[in-house]
Design a protein around this motif. Structure first.
Motif, PDB file in Angstrom:
ATOM      1  N   VAL A 130       1.100  -1.100   0.318  1.00 19.86           N
ATOM      2  CA  VAL A 130      -0.231  -0.104   0.044  1.00 19.86           C
ATOM      3  C   VAL A 130       0.824   1.333  -0.250  1.00 19.86           C
ATOM      4  CG1 VAL A 130      -1.712   0.940   1.471  1.00 19.86           C
ATOM      5  CG2 VAL A 130      -1.788  -1.209   0.708  1.00 19.86           C
ATOM      6  N   MET A 131       2.218   1.314   1.071  1.00 17.03           N
ATOM      7  CA  MET A 131       2.528   2.699   0.673  1.00 17.03           C
ATOM      8  C   MET A 131       3.140   2.413  -0.334  1.00 17.03           C
ATOM      9  SD  MET A 131       4.719   2.695   4.584  1.00 17.03           S
ATOM     10  CE  MET A 131       5.110   1.623   4.325  1.00 17.03           C
ATOM     11  N   GLY A 132       3.928   1.644  -1.410  1.00 19.52           N
ATOM     12  CA  GLY A 132       4.332   1.582  -2.134  1.00 19.52           C
ATOM     13  C   GLY A 132       3.684   2.086  -3.370  1.00 19.52           C
ATOM     14  N   VAL A 133       1.872   1.308  -3.706  1.00 21.83           N
ATOM     15  CA  VAL A 133       1.349   2.157  -4.085  1.00 21.83           C
ATOM     16  C   VAL A 133       1.146   3.822  -3.759  1.00 21.83           C
ATOM     17  CG1 VAL A 133      -1.326   1.724  -5.511  1.00 21.83           C
ATOM     18  CG2 VAL A 133       0.549  -0.093  -4.807  1.00 21.83           C
ATOM     19  N   LEU A 134       0.708   3.772  -2.213  1.00 19.15           N
ATOM     20  CA  LEU A 134       0.810   5.011  -2.015  1.00 19.15           C
ATOM     21  C   LEU A 134       1.059   6.381  -2.837  1.00 19.15           C
ATOM     22  CD1 LEU A 134      -1.393   4.791   1.079  1.00 19.15           C
ATOM     23  CD2 LEU A 134      -2.200   5.545  -0.966  1.00 19.15           C
ATOM     24  N   ILE A 160       0.178  10.687   1.446  1.00 16.35           N
ATOM     25  CA  ILE A 160       1.944  11.156   2.553  1.00 16.35           C
ATOM     26  C   ILE A 160       1.118  10.546   3.731  1.00 16.35           C
ATOM     27  CG2 ILE A 160       3.458  12.267   3.250  1.00 16.35           C
ATOM     28  CD1 ILE A 160       3.997  13.753   0.137  1.00 16.35           C
ATOM     29  N   ALA A 161      -0.028  11.004   3.849  1.00 19.89           N
ATOM     30  CA  ALA A 161      -0.005  11.290   5.743  1.00 19.89           C
ATOM     31  C   ALA A 161      -0.540   9.646   5.205  1.00 19.89           C
ATOM     32  CB  ALA A 161      -1.168  12.596   5.778  1.00 19.89           C
ATOM     33  N   THR A 162      -1.312   9.326   4.806  1.00 23.53           N
ATOM     34  CA  THR A 162      -1.909   7.858   5.109  1.00 23.53           C
ATOM     35  C   THR A 162      -0.107   6.729   4.942  1.00 23.53           C
ATOM     36  OG1 THR A 162      -3.772   8.173   3.591  1.00 23.53           O
ATOM     37  CG2 THR A 162      -2.965   6.003   3.645  1.00 23.53           C
ATOM     38  N   ILE A 163       0.820   7.123   3.401  1.00 22.93           N
ATOM     39  CA  ILE A 163       1.821   6.582   4.156  1.00 22.93           C
ATOM     40  C   ILE A 163       2.432   6.658   5.045  1.00 22.93           C
ATOM     41  CG2 ILE A 163       4.622   6.741   3.330  1.00 22.93           C
ATOM     42  CD1 ILE A 163       3.651   7.691   0.700  1.00 22.93           C
ATOM     43  N   GLU A 164       2.382   8.278   6.242  1.00 21.15           N
ATOM     44  CA  GLU A 164       2.911   8.353   7.518  1.00 21.15           C
ATOM     45  C   GLU A 164       2.414   7.844   8.321  1.00 21.15           C
ATOM     46  OE1 GLU A 164       3.258  11.589  10.664  1.00 21.15           O
ATOM     47  OE2 GLU A 164       2.446  12.046   8.747  1.00 21.15           O
TER      48      GLU A 164
END
Length: 396
Positions: free
Chosen positions: A208-212, A231-235
């Motif tokens: 998910v982090m890679g896709v985001l 980026i907030a979701t990745i965090e």
């Protein structure tokens, strides 16, 4: 902690049985004192001396059982020669019969009983006691036979009980070990199941982090708000992933492993300091670097460091008076590390290889590399590893 009476008796058989023989003599003295004086032997000191002699085989019943049997049979001549029948003699025969039956196999116990009691029967027929103790030979034979059978039967019963107790203890020990092994296996299986589940969760979060991250890069200029949200979701996802990784490591860590070390893991930058440490320890080492290694994965960097560390440690232990060389080469998308020495190397036996080389091979295989170890043609030992490297930012 002091020994209890039973443990002292078992650890000092000669001393314990000597005290037992003395107790038999004291028991005879007590019986003599309780009987009327007219039934006492003519010479009391001489009678006590012969009583001690008759009880002496009891002191040897555990340290030298067959010798004790022979001495007991030899004392049978006392009543015939001295017209004196010590009371400890019959007690000694009973004790020896019991001891042989309780501590020896059935054939040896039966042989000992025959050697002890057949001469008693012959003596009773040839030279029966006289005086106030005079009785018929048939009575004496029957009485001695019953005493012999009773002593033998009690001894065999005690041996059977001891054998049963030992078997039960061994069965209990095996059952306890089996139960412990099954419990440990169940815990290990459960930990592996939980680890697989946590691995799936972590892999999902990382995907998910890679896709985001890819999406945020593409919309960063034309839609900053959407990129900021991604980026907030990745965090948030990275924090969750880190927590899950810690749980995964806790599940995989065994009880025997030490607590986690919070110091940074070494890498390629620490090889020069490692070489200097080994050089100060007494092994001349030189370091050569060919090519310019770019940023590589931390796992690959740590693997190369551990290979150099293990190879230099083995050279320091086994090479003797020698020199070593460490060579790092970056070419054709691969990182090659080679550690050689001019010493004698480890012994030819498989037990001299140790777990270090096995650990190297596992580390290198984890990143798709190859490891070669063995003696050099010109003498010494060589460790060479070739690991493919990718740029840290390369797409998976």
């Amino acid at each position: 902690m002091t020994d209890g009476p039973a443990r002292w008796w078992q650890r000092r058989p000669l001393a314990g049985d000597a005290l037992f023989a003395a107790a038999l003599v004291l028991l005879e003295v007590a019986f003599l004192l309780l009987t009327p004086p007219e039934f006492w032997p003519g010479r009391m000191p001489g009678a006590l001396a012969w009583s001690l002699l008759a009880a002496a085989p009891v002191a040897l019943r555990r340290v030298a059982p067959w010798t004790a049997v022979g001495l007991a049979v030899a004392t049978l001549m006392l009543p015939v020669l001295l017209k004196l029948a010590p009371g400890t003699q019959g007690l000694a025969f009973m004790v020896l019969t019991y001891t042989m039956a309780a501590r020896r196999p059935a054939r040896q116990a039966a042989l000992a009983a025959v050697l002890l009691w057949v001469p008693v029967g012959v003596t009773n027929l040839v030279a029966p006691p006289e005086g106030v103790l005079a009785v018929g030979p048939g009575y004496l034979l029957l009485n001695n036979l019953l005493i012999a059978l009773l002593s033998y039967a009690v001894g065999r019963a005690v041996q059977a009980r001891r054998t049963s107790v030992r078997a039960l203890r061994e069965r209990a020990r095996v059952a306890e070990e089996t139960q412990r092994s099954l419990a440990e296996q169940a815990v290990a299986d459960e930990r592996r199941r939980i680890a697989r589940e946590l691995h799936d969760v972590v892999a999902h979060h990382v995907s998910v982090m890679g896709v985001l991250a890819t999406g945020a890069r593409r919309v960063l200029r034309r839609d900053p708000d959407a990129a900021d949200e991604a980026i907030a979701t990745i965090e948030d996802t990275s924090r969750v992933t880190l927590r899950e990784m810690r749980r995964l490591l806790d599940v995989l860590r065994t009880d025997a492993e030490p607590a986690a070390d919070l110091t940074p893991q070494p890498g390629l930058a620490g090889i020069e300091a490692l070489v200097e440490q080994v050089r100060e320890a007494g092994l001349p080492v030189t370091l050569h670097v060919e090519g310019t290694p770019g940023p590589v994965e931390e796992g690959v960097s740590l693997t190369v460091y551990r290979i150099v560390q293990e190879a230099l440690t083995n050279a320091l232990k086994h090479a003797g008076e020698a020199t070593a060389q460490v060579r790092l080469t970056v070419a054709d998308g691969c990182l090659t590390v080679e550690v050689t020495d001019t010493g004698r190397g480890p012994g030819p036996g498989p037990d001299r290889i140790g777990h270090g080389l096995v650990g190297m091979r596992e580390r290198v295989g984890l990143y798709g590399g190859t490891l070669r170890t063995g003696p050099r043609p010109g003498g010494g030992f060589r460790v060479s590893a070739r690991i493919p490297v990718e740029s840290v930012g390369a797409a998976a």
